[in-house]
Design a protein around this motif. Sequence first.
Motif, PDB file in Angstrom:
ATOM      1  N   ALA A 103       0.828  -1.222   0.000  1.00 48.90           N
ATOM      2  CA  ALA A 103       0.000   0.000   0.000  1.00 48.90           C
ATOM      3  C   ALA A 103       0.854   1.260   0.000  1.00 48.90           C
ATOM      4  O   ALA A 103       0.585   2.216   0.711  1.00 48.90           O
ATOM      5  CB  ALA A 103      -0.958  -0.004   1.186  1.00 48.90           C
ATOM      6  N   SER A 163      -0.387   1.256  -3.454  1.00 50.70           N
ATOM      7  CA  SER A 163      -1.704   1.885  -3.555  1.00 50.70           C
ATOM      8  C   SER A 163      -1.748   2.890  -4.689  1.00 50.70           C
ATOM      9  O   SER A 163      -2.799   3.145  -5.261  1.00 50.70           O
ATOM     10  CB  SER A 163      -2.072   2.573  -2.240  1.00 50.70           C
ATOM     11  OG  SER A 163      -1.165   3.620  -1.964  1.00 50.70           O
ATOM     12  N   ASP A 194      -4.398  -4.531  -5.279  1.00 53.54           N
ATOM     13  CA  ASP A 194      -4.949  -3.471  -4.435  1.00 53.54           C
ATOM     14  C   ASP A 194      -4.577  -2.078  -4.935  1.00 53.54           C
ATOM     15  O   ASP A 194      -4.791  -1.091  -4.232  1.00 53.54           O
ATOM     16  CB  ASP A 194      -4.459  -3.645  -2.991  1.00 53.54           C
ATOM     17  CG  ASP A 194      -4.974  -4.929  -2.360  1.00 53.54           C
ATOM     18  OD1 ASP A 194      -6.097  -5.332  -2.686  1.00 53.54           O
ATOM     19  OD2 ASP A 194      -4.240  -5.526  -1.558  1.00 53.54           O
TER      20      ASP A 194
END
Length: 1008
Positions: free
Chosen positions: A560, A582, A605
């Motif tokens: 992330a 991210s 993600d």
Amino acid sequence: MERRGFLFSLFLLNIVIYCGRYWEVSGCLDWERKSLNTFRKALNVTSNILSSWDDEASDCCKWRGITCHNITGYVLKLDLYHLILSGRIDPALVELNHLQLLDLSYNAFNGIPIPQFLGSMKELRHLNLSDAGFSGRIPPQLGNLSKLISLQLSSTEYSLWSLNGSIPAALGGLSSLQSLDLSWNQLNGSIPAALGGLSSLQSLDLSGNQLNGSIPAALGGLSSLQSLHLSRNQLNGSIPAAVGGFSSLQSLDLSVNQLNGSIPAALGGLSSLKSLDLSWNQLNGSIPAAVGGLSSLQSLDLSWNQLNGSIPAAVGELSSLQYLDLSWNQLNGSIPAAIGGLPSLQSLDLSGNQLNGSIPAALGGLSSLQYLSLGENQLNGCIPAAVGGLSSLQSLDLSDNQLNGCIPAAVGGLYSLQSLDLSGNQLNGNIPTTLGQLSNLSWLDLSNNSLTGNVSETHFENLKNLNDLDLSFNCLVFDLHPDWVPPFQLSTISLRSSHLGLPPWIRTQRYIQELNLSNTTISGVIPTWFWDFTTQLSSLDLSNNKISGQLPNPLKMMPATYIDLSSNNFNGPIPCILHGSSSLDISNNQFSGPIPPNFTSTMNDLLVFSARGNQISGIIPSSIGKMESLLVLDLSQNNISGTIPLRLGDCVDLIALDLSKNHLSGRIPISLGLLHQLQTLHLSNNSLSGKAVSSLKSCTHLETLDLGQNNFSGHIPTWIGKSFPALRILNLRSNMFTGNIPPQLLNITSLQVLDLAQNCLSGSIPQSLRNLTAMKNEQKSEHFLVNGTGSYYKENLILSVKGLMLEYTRTISLVTCLDLSSNNLSGEIPEGLTSLLGLRVLNLSGNHLTGKIPEKIGKLALLESLDFSKNQLSGTIPPSMSSLTFLSYLNLSNNNLSGKIPSGNQLQTLSDPSIYMGNNDLCGPPLTDKCDRDDTYQSPMPVGGDVKKDDGVHEMVWFYSAMGPGFAVGFWVFCGVLVLKKAWRIAYYRFFDKMKESLLFKCRFARC
């Protein structure tokens, strides 16, 4: 005799009472034990928590949660708090005739209603059903509990079960009630005025509900009230002045509502008040000076309202005040020096207002102050050195003002300081080395100023607790030894727009999480140790440098992570990123080759992926559909070919999709209709074909639809005008669309840019142009159009303006453009066009338009670019065009215009004759063709109307009125000169003598 009998009875009573202290009933009463057993059987108990109740014949006074009277044996208290009980409440409880306390709070009754029969238990003093899993309405029967002292029916903020409906007015009959807590439910409706009859009430908490309406003035009758909490509702209207009658009130919380109007001066009479919270409302007007009468006040919070005016000096009279928050209002004027006289003040927040002037030196006297925030105002002047006297200060925020001058060295004396934010000002000069002595400092932000000079090791000498450092956007020179080891371990470093390169001391930072070295003149290849170091980062920004070479493949980052490597000289293939990210921005580099097929395997993600402006080739892999969390996908300005993959429709959270300026072909896949959150879609400058796919009509949040410069054909779909109510930009330029311009298209009131140029459209321009509401008003708000992505995606568009193709990015929100050029449109220019007063760019060139240019064209006062060339327009150029003061580009060439070219104002600066070429009957500057003598000068016509009929009459009256005085003045000036100048008299008479002789000679010659 009677008197003796009375005394004897009194004597026996005293003996009974005295002996009763040593006499106890041997267990609870039989009928009460049976009632409790019946009650127990209706409950669901998940553990042996009520094991003492299992022996049904035992003494119930010894059961858990039971308290009995030690003389009579009556059950007085039933306290089953927090036992995770469920099931139902059996009516057998009514048999407990002497029960005074019932506490079933913090259990799990799973949404059952509060039993109505509880209203029959007349001896109850305390009823607590808080957060017990009850739902539904509050039974009005509870209003029969005349001896009730405390009623608690509250819930927690995140509870699954809560009460709803309105508060029953019957509760106003609880004359003995001292505490009422109904907070954090879903109660609605208005607060019943009947509650004002609870004259014994000391605490009322209705916060965290959905109550609406105004606060009833009848609450002013709560003469014993000490605490009133109505926060986090939907209450509106003004605060009733009757609240000022609560002489015993110590805590008043009306925050987070919709209260409006001004703060009543009557509140100043609450001399016992210790806490007042009116924050997060819509209160307006000024702060009444009467607040100075709140002599016991310790906390005052009026933040996040619409209060205006100045801060009253009376605030300085609140000698007990410890917490003062007036932030995020519209307060103006200067900060009153009287605030410096509050000896107990620990927290002062005046941020987010319109305060101006300098910071008063008197604030330096707040010796107990621990928190000071004056950020986001309009304060100016220097930071007073007296601030250095705030020995207890732990946080100082003066950010986003207009402060100038140097940072005073006295700031280095704030030894308790933990946070210092002076960012967003106009501070100049050097950073004082005394800051290096603030050993408790953990946050230092001096960014966005004009600080100069060197930064040396002395500035950080004792900052052993420093955790966050931001010196971005200054003019600092970092003079640090290459082998310097800092005394701190930072978690956040931001040195944007500084001249320092890649600082070697960063290698010593073991706990860093966020690193921003954007635009810091880093060049060449990044050393390998740096990429090992990045495995601990959650945010990395190296954008706008001159870094070259290839990235490690794979690139190891924390999960992330926000990664921005844009605008550098990185080359080679796109690397795979281990552990995912991210946000990944590698735009404007020199990456080449295809997108790796396994790129998406670790990027499931990923929220933002931008590879704009590289040399990426190949196709878009269908595996990109696995990135289901994607919000932004920008692959524009590359060499990508093939078709748009169907699997892209699996990225259902996409907000921005930009595939423009590639070599994509084929049709738009119907799967794009699944992108219901899409706000911007750019597919321009490709080789896409077919008709505009109707499945896009499901993308109802679209604000930008850019399909320009492709091979789309057929009619422009009418559903565009119905399906996209928020559309701001529609670009269908350079395609093969045919047919008329659908009138439905012009019903999109939010449309700012409509570009249909270079198609095969025919018919007339619809009169419904006047419906384009967004083009009627000047767009003044400069912002990114796309919401929900922060600054990760910047909307962009190429428009034909002033004869050039210009790219707009941030300022696109200010542009209003109508371009229908290079089509087959015919008919006249509709008059409705002149109602688009906010229009900046208008291009109707290259059509077959006839008739005249609208006389009121001058009403479009914001026009910067106007092109009517290559049509068949006739008549004169309207004089009102000279009123277009912003006009910097004009093209009226190749029409059938005639008459004199208007002059004056802005038209005088447009001196290029090619503007008017191809109109054979035009004359006057800047053309070389002069107008005939009878062509009189046409003065600019008033914008928006014709000259009044009586204007000519007025002109004739003035002409003849001025003729007589003019002749008289001229005659006597001439005669006066002849009297005073002898030489002029002689010349004058000789002239007439010659004239006489000449006439006589001509007459003689004529006779001959």
